[in-house]
Design a protein around this motif. Structure first.
Motif, PDB file in Angstrom:
ATOM      1  N   SER A 348     -25.391  12.225  32.726  1.00  0.00           N
ATOM      2  CA  SER A 348     -24.977  12.649  31.382  1.00  0.00           C
ATOM      3  C   SER A 348     -23.485  12.924  31.396  1.00  0.00           C
ATOM      4  O   SER A 348     -22.890  13.187  32.451  1.00  0.00           O
ATOM      5  CB  SER A 348     -25.744  13.907  30.940  1.00  0.00           C
ATOM      6  OG  SER A 348     -25.435  14.998  31.792  1.00  0.00           O
ATOM      7  N   ILE A 349     -22.872  12.833  30.244  1.00  0.00           N
ATOM      8  CA  ILE A 349     -21.457  13.172  30.057  1.00  0.00           C
ATOM      9  C   ILE A 349     -21.395  14.279  29.022  1.00  0.00           C
ATOM     10  O   ILE A 349     -21.809  14.095  27.869  1.00  0.00           O
ATOM     11  CB  ILE A 349     -20.649  11.941  29.590  1.00  0.00           C
ATOM     12  CG1 ILE A 349     -20.675  10.837  30.667  1.00  0.00           C
ATOM     13  CG2 ILE A 349     -19.202  12.335  29.285  1.00  0.00           C
ATOM     14  CD1 ILE A 349     -19.946   9.577  30.262  1.00  0.00           C
ATOM     15  N   ASP A 350     -20.853  15.434  29.462  1.00  0.00           N
ATOM     16  CA  ASP A 350     -20.860  16.627  28.618  1.00  0.00           C
ATOM     17  C   ASP A 350     -22.277  16.932  28.137  1.00  0.00           C
ATOM     18  O   ASP A 350     -22.519  17.207  26.951  1.00  0.00           O
ATOM     19  CB  ASP A 350     -19.908  16.471  27.418  1.00  0.00           C
ATOM     20  CG  ASP A 350     -18.458  16.716  27.811  1.00  0.00           C
ATOM     21  OD1 ASP A 350     -18.234  17.294  28.894  1.00  0.00           O
ATOM     22  OD2 ASP A 350     -17.575  16.302  27.058  1.00  0.00           O
ATOM     23  N   TYR A 352     -24.644  15.006  27.594  1.00  0.00           N
ATOM     24  CA  TYR A 352     -25.231  13.995  26.716  1.00  0.00           C
ATOM     25  C   TYR A 352     -25.715  12.850  27.612  1.00  0.00           C
ATOM     26  O   TYR A 352     -24.897  12.175  28.270  1.00  0.00           O
ATOM     27  CB  TYR A 352     -24.207  13.496  25.699  1.00  0.00           C
ATOM     28  CG  TYR A 352     -24.749  12.447  24.764  1.00  0.00           C
ATOM     29  CD1 TYR A 352     -25.544  12.804  23.678  1.00  0.00           C
ATOM     30  CD2 TYR A 352     -24.484  11.089  24.969  1.00  0.00           C
ATOM     31  CE1 TYR A 352     -26.052  11.854  22.821  1.00  0.00           C
ATOM     32  CE2 TYR A 352     -24.983  10.136  24.109  1.00  0.00           C
ATOM     33  CZ  TYR A 352     -25.782  10.517  23.043  1.00  0.00           C
ATOM     34  OH  TYR A 352     -26.304   9.566  22.189  1.00  0.00           O
ATOM     35  N   LYS A 485     -19.397   3.334  31.724  1.00  0.00           N
ATOM     36  CA  LYS A 485     -19.062   4.564  30.990  1.00  0.00           C
ATOM     37  C   LYS A 485     -18.442   5.610  31.908  1.00  0.00           C
ATOM     38  O   LYS A 485     -17.480   6.289  31.533  1.00  0.00           O
ATOM     39  CB  LYS A 485     -20.305   5.111  30.310  1.00  0.00           C
ATOM     40  CG  LYS A 485     -20.819   4.247  29.178  1.00  0.00           C
ATOM     41  CD  LYS A 485     -22.086   4.833  28.566  1.00  0.00           C
ATOM     42  CE  LYS A 485     -22.618   3.944  27.448  1.00  0.00           C
ATOM     43  NZ  LYS A 485     -23.869   4.496  26.850  1.00  0.00           N
ATOM     44  N   VAL A 489     -14.288   7.317  31.807  1.00  0.00           N
ATOM     45  CA  VAL A 489     -14.099   8.740  31.487  1.00  0.00           C
ATOM     46  C   VAL A 489     -12.640   9.104  31.741  1.00  0.00           C
ATOM     47  O   VAL A 489     -12.082   8.783  32.801  1.00  0.00           O
ATOM     48  CB  VAL A 489     -15.050   9.611  32.335  1.00  0.00           C
ATOM     49  CG1 VAL A 489     -14.703  11.097  32.178  1.00  0.00           C
ATOM     50  CG2 VAL A 489     -16.488   9.363  31.944  1.00  0.00           C
ATOM     51  N   THR A 491      -9.401  11.023  32.930  1.00  0.00           N
ATOM     52  CA  THR A 491      -9.215  11.832  34.136  1.00  0.00           C
ATOM     53  C   THR A 491      -7.830  12.460  34.156  1.00  0.00           C
ATOM     54  O   THR A 491      -6.923  12.048  33.422  1.00  0.00           O
ATOM     55  CB  THR A 491      -9.391  10.980  35.393  1.00  0.00           C
ATOM     56  OG1 THR A 491      -8.416   9.920  35.387  1.00  0.00           O
ATOM     57  CG2 THR A 491     -10.784  10.375  35.459  1.00  0.00           C
ATOM     58  N   PRO A 496     -12.320  13.993  36.468  1.00  0.00           N
ATOM     59  CA  PRO A 496     -12.735  13.796  35.077  1.00  0.00           C
ATOM     60  C   PRO A 496     -12.495  15.052  34.235  1.00  0.00           C
ATOM     61  O   PRO A 496     -12.758  16.182  34.686  1.00  0.00           O
ATOM     62  CB  PRO A 496     -14.220  13.481  35.183  1.00  0.00           C
ATOM     63  CG  PRO A 496     -14.420  13.012  36.577  1.00  0.00           C
ATOM     64  CD  PRO A 496     -13.427  13.754  37.400  1.00  0.00           C
ATOM     65  N   ILE A 497     -11.990  14.818  33.042  1.00  0.00           N
ATOM     66  CA  ILE A 497     -11.788  15.939  32.127  1.00  0.00           C
ATOM     67  C   ILE A 497     -13.143  16.404  31.591  1.00  0.00           C
ATOM     68  O   ILE A 497     -13.365  17.606  31.414  1.00  0.00           O
ATOM     69  CB  ILE A 497     -10.845  15.516  30.986  1.00  0.00           C
ATOM     70  CG1 ILE A 497      -9.457  15.162  31.553  1.00  0.00           C
ATOM     71  CG2 ILE A 497     -10.727  16.612  29.937  1.00  0.00           C
ATOM     72  CD1 ILE A 497      -8.488  14.650  30.504  1.00  0.00           C
ATOM     73  N   GLN A 498     -14.029  15.468  31.334  1.00  0.00           N
ATOM     74  CA  GLN A 498     -15.381  15.802  30.877  1.00  0.00           C
ATOM     75  C   GLN A 498     -16.303  15.895  32.092  1.00  0.00           C
ATOM     76  O   GLN A 498     -16.183  15.127  33.034  1.00  0.00           O
ATOM     77  CB  GLN A 498     -15.906  14.732  29.908  1.00  0.00           C
ATOM     78  CG  GLN A 498     -15.054  14.582  28.661  1.00  0.00           C
ATOM     79  CD  GLN A 498     -15.481  13.385  27.824  1.00  0.00           C
ATOM     80  OE1 GLN A 498     -16.044  12.422  28.347  1.00  0.00           O
ATOM     81  NE2 GLN A 498     -15.221  13.438  26.529  1.00  0.00           N
ATOM     82  N   GLN A 499     -17.211  16.820  32.061  1.00  0.00           N
ATOM     83  CA  GLN A 499     -18.155  16.964  33.157  1.00  0.00           C
ATOM     84  C   GLN A 499     -19.187  15.848  33.119  1.00  0.00           C
ATOM     85  O   GLN A 499     -19.710  15.495  32.061  1.00  0.00           O
ATOM     86  CB  GLN A 499     -18.858  18.331  33.092  1.00  0.00           C
ATOM     87  CG  GLN A 499     -17.990  19.486  33.596  1.00  0.00           C
ATOM     88  CD  GLN A 499     -18.823  20.725  33.829  1.00  0.00           C
ATOM     89  OE1 GLN A 499     -20.018  20.766  33.518  1.00  0.00           O
ATOM     90  NE2 GLN A 499     -18.189  21.763  34.374  1.00  0.00           N
ATOM     91  N   CYS A 500     -19.519  15.334  34.322  1.00  0.00           N
ATOM     92  CA  CYS A 500     -20.491  14.243  34.457  1.00  0.00           C
ATOM     93  C   CYS A 500     -21.542  14.669  35.479  1.00  0.00           C
ATOM     94  O   CYS A 500     -21.486  14.274  36.657  1.00  0.00           O
ATOM     95  CB  CYS A 500     -19.800  12.962  34.894  1.00  0.00           C
ATOM     96  SG  CYS A 500     -18.454  12.421  33.815  1.00  0.00           S
TER      97      CYS A 500
END
Length: 518
Positions: A348-350, A352, A485, A489, A491, A496-500
């Motif tokens: 998931s990413i953020d 999601y 994907k 993401v 970086t 990564p700026i968004q958590q994965c």
């Protein structure tokens, strides 16, 4: 007037006197009788009728090789009786030639070097002869196998007849290179009758003319059908069945079909390569199978079926439901045949969900490393001695290197500087047998030699610089879009700026894997 001219000193042209040759009337010989009349030296008859032995007797022309059975006439006899010597030599040479041409019990035939009766007596020598190349009885026949002890000359022999060795050999002197036989058991080839200019020359060995053959077109090469596609697609089974039907109905027209089943990630990579290679309308190719005939793209499975029906009259009556059953059975056997384990990660990413990554583990090459990864996926080891939970669920992908790899698996604090294995803090490098030669290779990250823990990476392109430094033990087989994907993401310093995070994991053996048909 004449005297005036002489008085002026003009020279009178000399009177041409006819040269008197000895023996001419009115010459010195006729007046005094000092010389006896003799005929001029004889001239050799010109044209094709001059035999070689007659020319040798008169001393004119090149001396032929010693091939004839008769010695040359003495020069004195030729000088005394030149005309008789010429015709005598001609008759003698013709008789010798006729003696050579007479077969046993038959009349000499023109255009052949002597033919014998097909029925040979005991002890007769098999000698091959030429036959006429025209239609009818004179057409060349197959070469009969020579008897032991009588080797042929190496040429293709037209016919095989027998000639008595005694009478024929008596006409052939020693040293003659053109005889039909010299010693018992020696079979040779005779050339046809020579031209008139060399009518009396001895026959020479020659290679018989080959039989006139028809112009034959090269044999047709069998067609090669190749089917490449996704192994769990029903269209792949349709194309596979059509290719096998072509080979079954026309075994001489087709080679064995080449069937290449690919897993999802490998199929996506193959399709991208073919799109770059073939270009044009292939950019919109959406099928799960490609069919080739002699390495030329024909199309998908239905294009192959149409081609087989139109060109080879092969119609497929199988219903779609039957092909779906074929697909499930074939896919299960395909996965079981690999003898590898399969695991998947839900990503998931953020928070999601974006999809699932499915990995194939090479348990036969790196069993210890694969065992560590499997247990960390299932969480069966529970906790380590230091109280760390040995499970990938909740860990994140903490590093993304563009055009390099993505990295995760830090189950301690998630910062990317720690990790624990099921064997302890670290374990040794097992081997480097798996190369980093493509996108989707799964390997263990480390801090140096023999420092493998729980961190892993997935390559984004071939990375040969990682060989002999990091242990690769698996590959990605499904999840092409999920990997894309993660690769995109955003970086900051490769983080990564968004958590994965990894939200779920599961482990399956090949025999337990459930196949979904496409």
């Amino acid at each position: 007037m004449a005297s005036a001219l002489r008085g002026r000193g003009t020279a009178r042209p000399p009177r041409r006197r006819r040269r008197r040759e000895p023996g001419r009337a009115g010459g010195a010989a006729s007046r005094g009788g000092a010389h006896r009349w003799s005929a001029p030296p004889p001239r050799a008859p010109e044209g094709p009728g001059l035999p070689a032995c007659a020319a040798q007797a008169l001393g004119r022309g090149p001396t032929p090789r010693a091939a004839g059975p008769l010695p040359a006439a003495p020069a004195q006899r030729a000088a005394r009786q030149p005309g008789k010597a010429i015709y005598r030599e001609i008759r003698r040479c013709r008789r010798a030639r006729a003696a050579r041409d007479v077969p046993v019990g038959g009349r000499p035939e023109r255009g052949s070097a002597g033919r014998a009766d097909a029925r040979g007596a005991p002890g007769e020598l098999p000698v091959p002869f030429r036959r006429s190349s025209g239609p009818g009885p004179g057409r060349p026949r197959a070469l009969s196998r020579p008897s032991p002890g009588s080797p042929t000359t190496g040429a293709k022999l037209r016919d095989d007849r027998t000639v008595a060795a005694g009478p024929l050999a008596s006409f052939l002197p020693a040293g003659d290179g053109g005889g039909a036989a010299r010693l018992p058991g020696d079979a040779q080839c005779l050339c046809s009758e020579p031209s008139p200019s060399a009518a009396m020359a001895s026959p020479k060995q020659c290679r018989p003319k080959s039989a006139p053959c028809r112009s034959r077109s090269p044999p047709e090469q069998p067609l090669r059908v190749k089917v490449v596609g996704l192994f769990k697609s029903s269209s792949f089974q349709v194309a596979k069945s059509a290719a096998e039907a072509l080979k079954t109905n026309y075994p001489s027209k087709f080679e064995d079909p080449i069937i290449v089943p690919l897993q999802e990630f490998a199929w996506d990579q193959y399709l991208q390569e073919k799109k770059r290679e073939l270009k044009n309308e292939i950019w919109e190719y959406s099928s799960y199978v490609m069919c080739f005939v002699n390495d030329q793209l024909l199309g998908d499975a239905f294009d192959l079926q149409k081609w087989a029906q139109k060109m080879w009259d092969i119609v497929d009556f199988k219903p779609p439901e039957l092909y779906e059953a074929f697909t499930v059975d074939y896919a299960a056997k395909f996965l079981t045949h690999t003898k590898h384990a399969f695991v998947f990660l839900d990503i998931s990413i953020d928070f999601y969900p974006i999809g699932r990554l499915v990995f194939e583990l090479y348990c036969d090459s790196c069993p210890k490393t694969c065992r560590n990864f499997q247990v960390l996926c299932t969480g069966k080891a529970e906790f380590s001695q230091s109280g760390i939970r040995l499970h990938y669920v909740g860990s994140i992908f903490h590093r993304v290197v563009p055009n390099g790899w993505i990295q995760g698996g830090d189950i301690v604090e998630g910062r990317g500087d720690d990790g624990v294995s099921i064997y302890g803090p670290t374990f040794e490098d097992e081997n480097f047998s798996i190369p980093h030669n493509k996108r989707g290779v799964l390997g263990m990250a480390n801090k140096g030699r023999h420092t493998n823990g729980s961190q892993f990476y997935i390559t984004l392109q071939p990375a040969p610089y990682l060989d002999r430094k990091y242990v690769a033990f698996g590959q990605l087989v499904e999840g092409t879009e999920v990997l894309q994907k993660l690769e995109l993401v955003p970086t900051e310093n490769e983080r990564p700026i968004q958590q994965c995070p990894v939200v779920a994991m599961e482990y399956h053996l090949a025999s337990e894997t459930r196949v979904e048909c496409l």
